[in-house]
Design a protein around this motif. Structure first.
Motif, PDB file in Angstrom:
ATOM      1  N   SER A 120       0.873  -1.261   0.228  1.00  0.00           N
ATOM      2  CA  SER A 120      -0.143  -0.309  -0.172  1.00  0.00           C
ATOM      3  C   SER A 120       0.545   1.579  -0.374  1.00  0.00           C
ATOM      4  O   SER A 120       0.655   2.537  -0.502  1.00  0.00           O
ATOM      5  N   GLU A 121       2.081   1.368   0.162  1.00  0.00           N
ATOM      6  CA  GLU A 121       2.670   2.464   0.669  1.00  0.00           C
ATOM      7  C   GLU A 121       3.776   2.581  -0.618  1.00  0.00           C
ATOM      8  O   GLU A 121       4.706   3.141  -0.788  1.00  0.00           O
ATOM      9  N   LEU A 122       3.094   1.605  -2.069  1.00  0.00           N
ATOM     10  CA  LEU A 122       4.272   1.805  -3.032  1.00  0.00           C
ATOM     11  C   LEU A 122       4.090   2.978  -3.638  1.00  0.00           C
ATOM     12  O   LEU A 122       3.176   3.424  -3.600  1.00  0.00           O
ATOM     13  N   HIS A 123       4.449   3.464  -4.628  1.00  0.00           N
ATOM     14  CA  HIS A 123       4.956   4.655  -5.318  1.00  0.00           C
ATOM     15  C   HIS A 123       3.368   4.299  -6.243  1.00  0.00           C
ATOM     16  O   HIS A 123       2.982   3.380  -6.967  1.00  0.00           O
ATOM     17  N   PRO A 124       2.562   5.293  -6.475  1.00  0.00           N
ATOM     18  CA  PRO A 124       1.087   4.756  -7.142  1.00  0.00           C
ATOM     19  C   PRO A 124       1.533   5.091  -8.943  1.00  0.00           C
ATOM     20  O   PRO A 124       0.676   4.085  -8.950  1.00  0.00           O
ATOM     21  N   ILE A 125       2.556   5.595  -9.567  1.00  0.00           N
ATOM     22  CA  ILE A 125       2.895   4.421 -10.392  1.00  0.00           C
ATOM     23  C   ILE A 125       3.111   3.295 -10.667  1.00  0.00           C
ATOM     24  O   ILE A 125       2.417   2.937 -11.245  1.00  0.00           O
ATOM     25  N   LYS A 126       3.419   2.955  -9.543  1.00  0.00           N
ATOM     26  CA  LYS A 126       3.770   1.441  -9.507  1.00  0.00           C
ATOM     27  C   LYS A 126       2.544   0.656  -9.569  1.00  0.00           C
ATOM     28  O   LYS A 126       2.168  -0.633 -10.113  1.00  0.00           O
ATOM     29  N   LEU A 127       1.996   1.082  -8.506  1.00  0.00           N
ATOM     30  CA  LEU A 127       0.172   0.473  -7.811  1.00  0.00           C
ATOM     31  C   LEU A 127      -0.427   0.381  -9.683  1.00  0.00           C
ATOM     32  O   LEU A 127      -1.164  -0.082  -9.492  1.00  0.00           O
ATOM     33  N   LYS A 128      -0.344   1.744  -9.863  1.00  0.00           N
ATOM     34  CA  LYS A 128      -1.409   1.521 -10.993  1.00  0.00           C
ATOM     35  C   LYS A 128      -1.286   0.630 -12.664  1.00  0.00           C
ATOM     36  O   LYS A 128      -1.977   0.232 -12.561  1.00  0.00           O
ATOM     37  N   ARG A 129       0.404   0.484 -12.329  1.00  0.00           N
ATOM     38  CA  ARG A 129       1.091  -0.748 -13.123  1.00  0.00           C
ATOM     39  C   ARG A 129       1.096  -1.990 -12.559  1.00  0.00           C
ATOM     40  O   ARG A 129       0.047  -2.467 -13.708  1.00  0.00           O
ATOM     41  N   GLN A 130       0.679  -1.845 -10.893  1.00  0.00           N
ATOM     42  CA  GLN A 130       0.586  -3.353 -11.136  1.00  0.00           C
ATOM     43  C   GLN A 130      -1.021  -3.940 -10.881  1.00  0.00           C
ATOM     44  O   GLN A 130      -1.434  -4.766 -11.255  1.00  0.00           O
ATOM     45  N   ARG A 131      -2.185  -2.982 -11.040  1.00  0.00           N
ATOM     46  CA  ARG A 131      -2.939  -2.559 -11.062  1.00  0.00           C
ATOM     47  C   ARG A 131      -3.981  -2.964 -12.759  1.00  0.00           C
ATOM     48  O   ARG A 131      -4.637  -3.642 -13.033  1.00  0.00           O
ATOM     49  N   LEU A 132      -3.593  -2.461 -13.600  1.00  0.00           N
ATOM     50  CA  LEU A 132      -3.766  -2.265 -15.307  1.00  0.00           C
ATOM     51  C   LEU A 132      -2.853  -4.109 -15.387  1.00  0.00           C
ATOM     52  O   LEU A 132      -3.851  -5.318 -16.033  1.00  0.00           O
ATOM     53  N   ARG A 133      -2.213  -4.077 -14.785  1.00  0.00           N
ATOM     54  CA  ARG A 133      -1.288  -6.298 -14.773  1.00  0.00           C
ATOM     55  C   ARG A 133      -2.339  -6.992 -14.123  1.00  0.00           C
ATOM     56  O   ARG A 133      -2.847  -8.263 -15.045  1.00  0.00           O
TER      57      ARG A 133
END
Length: 645
Positions: A120-133
């Motif tokens: 939950s503390e990852l960078h927002p861009i990384k979180l977005k990429r993870q969600r897209l994956r």
């Protein structure tokens, strides 16, 4: 392995401790920062970390790491932070979690734990990429599931369509639903017992040579019992219930024989000798079988011998005026449809006539010219007098009444009367000699009925076209259109038989003889006697009978071809034969059990050429019905002679 690492500071020392995995070992590490008071928190961006650890060999090692080299995913957690929320506290705690007391006066040491950031503390861009994956994975999974369902539905639909078309009718032993086809090893026990018998014979011979009498007797007895248990079984289902016990007992005896007698070279030689002996016996049986088949094909069964006797008796009981056929004026009318049948078999001839008339559109226009020998002439005539075909005309003649057919005119008759030919036919021969030429020793070759086909213009001088039929054929369609067929200047209309390579000229003629090789093509297509259209006008114009006489005289010593009528027919009508469509004449019902059923049913004429004639017990069972359906089994003569289906 965990351990503590300590670092001293020159001015005020602030000690931070955290857990960091190194080489698979959790190590407690001290963080050192210069230029800060003990009351302040360390500069998290520039801290030298001195690491002390033990390597895989147990040696103590030190290593320096700067905090700026750590990835951004690492954060600082102070013992004073409540609930792990990483908020800085302005209040100095009395005691810190993980704090370490130091002996240097009033200096205080604070413990700090460095932890890896949670998801939950990852960078927002990384979180977005993870969600897209994750979304792409879900969409792809849904697509694959949908494809699997579509494919499964297609397979089910195809299976249902195939099931609708599947013919589940039982077809005897070839039916795939029979129980013996469920298990591919359904005859494994039978094979085992047969192998045991072979091995028992081999060991018994060796035991006899080594004077092992008790073992020899045991092997022979068990071998005999195995053979009795097998009997005529062709699968495990046909074996007796005690067969398996017998196989086990035989196995024990063979094991004992192997322990006492086994020698690889000796056993191999014995098995080789047994194999050679079996091959010799098989060849002998093949020769005997060929001889017996030829003998059976020549033999007249008792019912067929009875029939002409009864008919002959009744014929001579008839008054003279009752012995003649009506419609004599049609016998020489060229506008009618004329057939020639040369036979001494009353029942076979009746099938040819009745099957032809049954399928004829205008039976009253069909005229049958039957020629038989002197012995069967009364019987043949009496049969058709007592069983006249509807509307058709019948004419029966005796070949002995053809006074022009004598040895001075006919070369083959002169040859048949020679002492050399009589010796060839009537000299005793063993079962094992000359088996390749057994079929040429058939007595039918001694009869002029077989050679009369080469004298059709002489037999029927007023006719222009005639259809020749053998007595082992069955007519299944109307043959009227054959008389209007244009033979394009040829004399003989016949079905060719060169679909298979062995039915060409080199099959029947001796091409090592220059008389043959210089005049004929070895690859020329052969054709069949049995259903032939002959243009008698063209025959007379080309003097076909003279050609036949020429070649028959050249073959006086039988070096150009063996006996028979087909080889001289191929020569006589060479380049004078018009090929008919194959559906007019289907061959092979007298020797080939693998004919196409559809071709047989579509054939205008089916021919039982070969040894397995339909009126013999040798007949191929599945073909017999095509012939027997035209036999009048309710006829009084047939019932008196016990001729039945």
């Amino acid at each position: 392995m965990s351990f503590k690492s300590f670092v001293s500071m020159k001015n005020s020392l602030l000690l931070f401790a955290f857990h960091l995995p190194l080489h698979g070992i959790n190590s407690e590490i001290s963080l050192q920062e210069h230029g800060r008071s003990s009351a302040a928190r360390p500069d998290e961006k520039n801290i030298d970390i001195l690491v002390t650890y033990t390597d895989a060999n147990g040696a103590v090692r030190t290593r320096s790491i700067n905090s700026k080299d750590l990835s951004t995913s690492w954060v600082w957690r102070y013992p004073s932070d409540e609930d792990g929320d990483h908020k800085k506290s302005s209040k100095k705690p009395d005691k810190f979690e993980g704090s370490i007391e130091h002996s240097n006066g009033n200096e205080i040491q604070y413990g700090v734990v460095v932890e890896h950031k949670s998801g939950s503390e990852l960078h927002p861009i990384k979180l977005k990429r993870q969600r897209l994956r994750n979304e792409r994975r879900e969409r792809r999974t849904a697509e694959l599931i949908q494809q699997d369902k579509e494919i499964e539905n297609q397979i089910q639909d195809a299976a249902l369509e195939r099931a609708k078309k599947l013919d589940t009718t039982r077809m005897g032993k070839k039916n795939i639903w029979r129980k013996e086809y469920e298990n591919p090893n359904s005859d494994s026990a039978l094979k085992l017992m047969r192998d045991q018998v072979i091995m028992a014979r081999a060991y018994a011979t060796i035991a006899k040579a080594k004077n092992e009498d008790s073992l020899y007797d045991s092997l022979i007895n068990h071998s005999r019992e195995n053979q009795l248990a097998i009997g005529e079984a062709t699968s495990d289902a046909e074996l007796q219930p005690s067969a398996l016990d017998q196989a086990k007992n035989m196995g024990h005896v063979l094991a004992a024989a192997k322990d006492q007698l086994y020698d690889c070279m000796t056993l191999a030689r014995k098995l080789r000798a047994m194999l050679q002996s079996a091959e010799s016996g098989l060849n002998m049986l093949k020769k005997r079988s060929a001889f017996l088949i030829q003998l059976a094909a020549k033999t007249v069964p008792r019912p067929l011998h009875c029939l002409p006797l009864l008919l002959t008796t009744d014929f001579f009981l008839q008054r003279y005026e009752e012995r003649e056929f009506p419609n004599k004026e049609k016998l020489e009318d060229p506008s009618l449809f004329h057939y020639a049948i040369f036979s001494d078999n009353v029942l076979a001839t009746s099938v040819v006539v009745y099957s032809t008339i049954l399928h004829a559109k205008e039976p009253e226009k069909h005229v049958f010219h039957i020629v038989t020998d002197k012995l069967n002439f009364p019987a043949m005539k009496m049969w058709f007098l007592s069983n006249p075909p509807a509307s058709a005309t019948i004419h029966v003649e005796n070949v002995d009444d053809f006074t022009w057919l004598n040895s001075s005119y006919c070369p083959v008759l002169r040859q048949l009367e020679s002492a050399r030919m009589i010796e060839y036919y009537f000299k005793a021969h063993s079962l094992t000699s000359h088996t390749d030429n057994l079929k040429y020793r058939n007595p039918k070759y001694l009869s002029m009925l077989n050679h009369l086909r080469f004298y059709l213009p002489e037999v029927y001088p007023k006719l222009e076209k005639i259809l020749f039929l053998d007595d082992d054929i069955v007519v299944q369609k109307d043959l009227t259109s054959l008389w209007s067929l244009n033979l394009q200047g040829m004399v003989n209309g016949a079905v060719e038989t060169c679909k298979e390579s062995f039915h060409r000229f080199d099959k029947y003629l001796n091409f090592s003889n220059p008389k043959i090789s210089e005049n004929f093509d070895p690859h020329a297509c052969g054709w069949a006697f049995g259903m032939n259209v002959f243009d008698l006008k063209e025959w007379r114009r080309r003097n076909i009978t003279g050609i036949y006489h020429h070649w028959q005289e050249m073959n006086d010593d039988r070096t150009l071809w063996k006996l028979g009528t087909l080889p001289p027919g191929l020569i006589t009508f060479y380049n004078l034969t018009y090929p008919l469509d194959r559906s007019w004449h289907v061959l092979g019902l007298g020797y080939d059990p693998a004919l196409n059923k559809t071709e047989i049913q579509k054939g205008a004429v089916v021919h039982y050429n070969g040894n397995y004639k339909p009126w013999l017990d040798l007949a191929i069972a599945k073909y017999k019905s095509y012939w027997s359906r035209y036999v009048m089994f309710n006829n009084t003569y047939l019932q008196l002679c016990n001729i039945s289906e």
